[in-house]
Every structure is written in structure tokens, then in C-alpha cells.
Design an enzyme around this catalytic site. Structure first.
Site, PDB file in Angstrom:
ATOM      1  N   GLU A 258       0.843  -1.199   0.000  1.00 34.27           N
ATOM      2  CA  GLU A 258       0.000   0.000   0.000  1.00 34.27           C
ATOM      3  C   GLU A 258       0.873   1.241   0.000  1.00 34.27           C
ATOM      4  O   GLU A 258       1.782   1.366   0.833  1.00 34.27           O
ATOM      5  CB  GLU A 258      -0.874   0.089   1.255  1.00 34.27           C
ATOM      6  CG  GLU A 258      -2.172  -0.640   1.240  1.00 34.27           C
ATOM      7  CD  GLU A 258      -2.981  -0.332   2.501  1.00 34.27           C
ATOM      8  OE1 GLU A 258      -3.111   0.865   2.850  1.00 34.27           O
ATOM      9  OE2 GLU A 258      -3.456  -1.287   3.130  1.00 34.27           O
ATOM     10  N   GLU A 309     -13.783   5.414  -1.717  1.00 33.39           N
ATOM     11  CA  GLU A 309     -14.715   4.523  -1.019  1.00 33.39           C
ATOM     12  C   GLU A 309     -15.534   5.325  -0.007  1.00 33.39           C
ATOM     13  O   GLU A 309     -15.001   5.829   0.979  1.00 33.39           O
ATOM     14  CB  GLU A 309     -13.943   3.393  -0.340  1.00 33.39           C
ATOM     15  CG  GLU A 309     -13.170   2.525  -1.335  1.00 33.39           C
ATOM     16  CD  GLU A 309     -12.231   1.547  -0.652  1.00 33.39           C
ATOM     17  OE1 GLU A 309     -12.733   0.649   0.056  1.00 33.39           O
ATOM     18  OE2 GLU A 309     -11.008   1.689  -0.809  1.00 33.39           O
ATOM     19  N   LYS A 312     -15.772   4.632   4.058  1.00 32.73           N
ATOM     20  CA  LYS A 312     -14.626   4.759   4.937  1.00 32.73           C
ATOM     21  C   LYS A 312     -14.801   6.021   5.777  1.00 32.73           C
ATOM     22  O   LYS A 312     -15.727   6.807   5.575  1.00 32.73           O
ATOM     23  CB  LYS A 312     -13.331   4.809   4.116  1.00 32.73           C
ATOM     24  CG  LYS A 312     -13.098   3.564   3.269  1.00 32.73           C
ATOM     25  CD  LYS A 312     -11.675   3.403   2.830  1.00 32.73           C
ATOM     26  CE  LYS A 312     -10.839   2.815   3.932  1.00 32.73           C
ATOM     27  NZ  LYS A 312      -9.489   2.437   3.485  1.00 32.73           N
ATOM     28  N   GLU A 317      -9.492   9.458   4.115  1.00 33.42           N
ATOM     29  CA  GLU A 317      -9.670   8.019   3.909  1.00 33.42           C
ATOM     30  C   GLU A 317     -10.634   7.707   2.765  1.00 33.42           C
ATOM     31  O   GLU A 317     -10.545   6.647   2.140  1.00 33.42           O
ATOM     32  CB  GLU A 317     -10.153   7.351   5.195  1.00 33.42           C
ATOM     33  CG  GLU A 317      -9.131   7.329   6.319  1.00 33.42           C
ATOM     34  CD  GLU A 317      -7.902   6.504   5.988  1.00 33.42           C
ATOM     35  OE1 GLU A 317      -8.037   5.495   5.261  1.00 33.42           O
ATOM     36  OE2 GLU A 317      -6.805   6.872   6.432  1.00 33.42           O
TER      37      GLU A 317
END
Length: 335
Positions: A258, A309, A312, A317
Site C-alpha cells: 500500500e 470509497e 470509509k 480516507e
């Protein structure tokens, strides 16, 4: 007979290591699913293939995604839930069932790069990690498939990382990492690491130069003995290599599973220009060179993430994606 078996064991270990390194070039993407508005997995896999991306990482064995990956040629790192670590450690049958349900049906048609026990594990998780790794590895080997079994740590497990040669795990993490590194080294498996220069820069912009964080500097910013660092990504990776060396895992390959930069959520620290600059520079860097400590080893790296997303935590985030949920680009990256 013992010498023959020893030679065979060494040969098998070398084959695993070479097969892992042979496919290490190229960039991968993290396929997160913490959203209620994402396209169907088949559409996502088609999108990834159209961009010539050959590797993805998923955080749990989502069968819809694994179904879409069948015969696609795309490699995948499959994660387990952190909540499953204790169950896998305490019950070999749980490990066997996990493999039978999530790996065996797909391994013949999906290129499974590795299995990661948990994500960004903490020192508490490390207490049972060795047994969990052994149980899951034994369960995989019993099926006849050859798939590395590892775990994913964050650079926050390091108590020191500056300069990179002084990288060292915290006292809380060190006992568990000694056990984990021994297991990985003996099997020729890598360690997965999450590394985000963004968080270091955003947390201390007075002392972390922006261009150093963005992999955008050609000048040496950090001098570490005979080695010089022009970007923070390399310094983070080599800090982990140094820490691994101190617990007996100096030859364990570091895979950055990541890394990324959010496009909004934290004012001027998070713009599409900054996110695009970092991720494009990251792609160019890891596909062309290694780190100062390991110049001959390109760092296998996975950008976080494919999509923004919406479920999240609010803020940065939700904004690490290269794509919006409707599959339009947040910004363009050349792979």
C-alpha cells in the site's frame, strides 16, 4: 538420503524465491470494497486489464472478486480479516477450512500471488502470528499449491527510522517480528508493508520537504553513511529493511502493498495535483530502480486504491482512489 532431501528442500526454496522475484516488476492496485456504490467486479477487472495493470490486492477473500479474476491473468494478494488471525492460530482446522473455502476453488484459475494474514497488524496480533502463519502455510501446502503466506505491517511498528540504517522495531513489536522474520526467511516469503510518505509530510511539513515526499526531488535530502536519499519512499523501505535485518530477516523481500496520496480531505495537503504527482512518480520510480540499500531490487508496489470509497472514515480516507465509483478518473496515471 538426508543430503538428497536437504538439496531438494533448498532447490524448492530457491524456486519459490525466484518465481516470486521474476514477477516482481510492475505496479499493482489495491481493490478496496468499503463502499456501497462500486461497479460489479467483472467491470473492475476489465478496467484494470484495459490499463495494463497485472496485479491487485484484496483485503479479504471476496468471492465475487475472485470469480471475476478467473482466467484473467491478473495476480492477486488475498488478505484475511484481522479478526481471523487468532482463530487461524488457535485452530488448524479453521485454517484448513479457510483455505478450502477461499483458495482451493480459485487457485487453478486465479494467479494468487500471496496470502496475507491480516492488514497493518499491531504488536498484540504479533503474539499469535507465528502459529497462525504456520497453520495457514501448512494448510496451503497440504493442498499441493505453492503460495507464499505472510502478513502486512505498517512502518509505525518501527521505533526509529531516521536515518534509514537505524530502522528498528519497537520493543513491543520486536519479539513477534523476530519470529515472523524467521518464518519468512526460512520459506523464502516476503513481508508486506504499508508505506505512506503523505502521512509523514502532512504530520510534519516543517521538517519533511514536499518534493522529498512526492518523489519529485533529484537532490539528496538525507545522507546515511555512503547512501543518499532523494525521496522519502526509499527511506521508508530501507528503514524496514534495516529493522528486518536487526531481527534476522535481512534477506526477506519487502513488498510495499500500500502506498498512495489522497486527492482531497485535508486542505492544501491533499489536491488532485499532489496525488497525481506522487502516484505517477511512484510508478516511474519503482518500475525503474531499487532503493539505495537494495539498488538491484525493484520494489514491488501496490497503489492505494482503485476507487474512492464512501463508507470509509470521512476526510482523506475516502479520497485515495484513482477512480470515482462510476469508473471515471479522479486524475490520470500512466502505467
Amino acid at each position: 538420503m538426508g543430503l538428497v532431501l536437504s538439496f531438494i528442500n533448498i532447490l524448492c526454496l530457491l524456486i519459490i524465491q525466484l518465481s516470486f522475484l521474476a514477477d516482481a516488476d510492475g505496479i499493482g492496485l489495491n481493490y478496496g470494497l468499503v463502499a456501497d456504490n462500486l461497479p460489479a467486479p467483472a467491470q473492475v477487472i476489465s478496467l484494470i486489464k484495459s490499463r495494463n495493470v497485472a496485479k491487485i490486492r484484496i483485503f479479504e477473500p471476496n468471492h465475487g472478486v475472485l470469480d471475476a479474476l478467473q482466467n484473467s491473468g491478473i495476480e492477486v494478494i488475498v488478505g484475511t480479516l484481522n479478526a481471523d488471525i487468532a482463530n487461524i492460530a488457535n485452530d488448524p482446522n479453521f485454517a484448513k477450512d479457510w483455505v478450502q473455502n477461499n483458495i482451493v476453488p480459485y487457485a487453478p484459475t486465479v494467479k494468487i500471488r500471496a496470502i496475507s494474514l491480516g492488514n497493518e497488524v499491531n504488536p498484540g496480533d504479533l503474539g499469535s502470528m507465528l502459529q497462525a502463519l504456520k497453520n495457514l502455510d501448512n494448510a496451503v501446502k497440504a493442498t499441493g499449491f505453492s503460495i507464499p503466506v505472510t502478513t502486512t505491517i505498517g512502518v509505525y511498528l518501527l521505533a526509529s527510522s531516521y536515518p534509514p540504517s537505524q530502522g528498528d522495531f519497537s520493543e513491543a513489536a520486536k519479539p513477534g517480528m523476530q519470529q515472523v522474520s524467521g518464518f519468512l526467511a526460512s520459506n523464502g516469503y516476503p513481508i508486506m508493508v504499508t508505506a505512506y510518505p503523505y502521512f509523514a509530510y502532512a504530520g510534519d511539513p516543517e521538517h519533511v520537504p514536499l518534493q522529498y515526499a512526492l518523489i519529485n526531488s533529484s537532490d539528496i535530502v538525507v545522507r546515511d553513511g555512503d547512501l543518499g536519499y532523494a525521496n522519502l519512499f526509499d527511506a521508508m523501505v530501507d528503514g524496514v529493511y534495516a529493522a528486518m535485518d536487526k531481527v534476522g530477516g535481512g534477506e526477506v523481500e519487502v513488498v510495499v502493498c500500500e502506498s498512495g496520496w489522497p486527492s482531497k480531505g485535508n486542505g492544501d495537503f491533499t489536491t488532485t495535483t499532489l496525488a497525481q504527482t506522487y502516484n505517477q512518480n511512484l510508478v516511474r520510480h519503482v518500475t525503474s530502480s531499487g532503493t539505495p540499500r537494495k539498488p538491484g531490487n525493484k520494489v514491488e508496489t501496490y497503489i492505494f486504491a482503485i476507487f474512492n470509497e464512501d463508507q470509509k472514515s470521512p476526510g482523506v480516507e475516502q479520497n485515495f482512489g484513482l477512480y470515482n465509483p462510476d469508473m471515471t478518473e479522479v486524475y490520470h496515471i500512466d502505467f
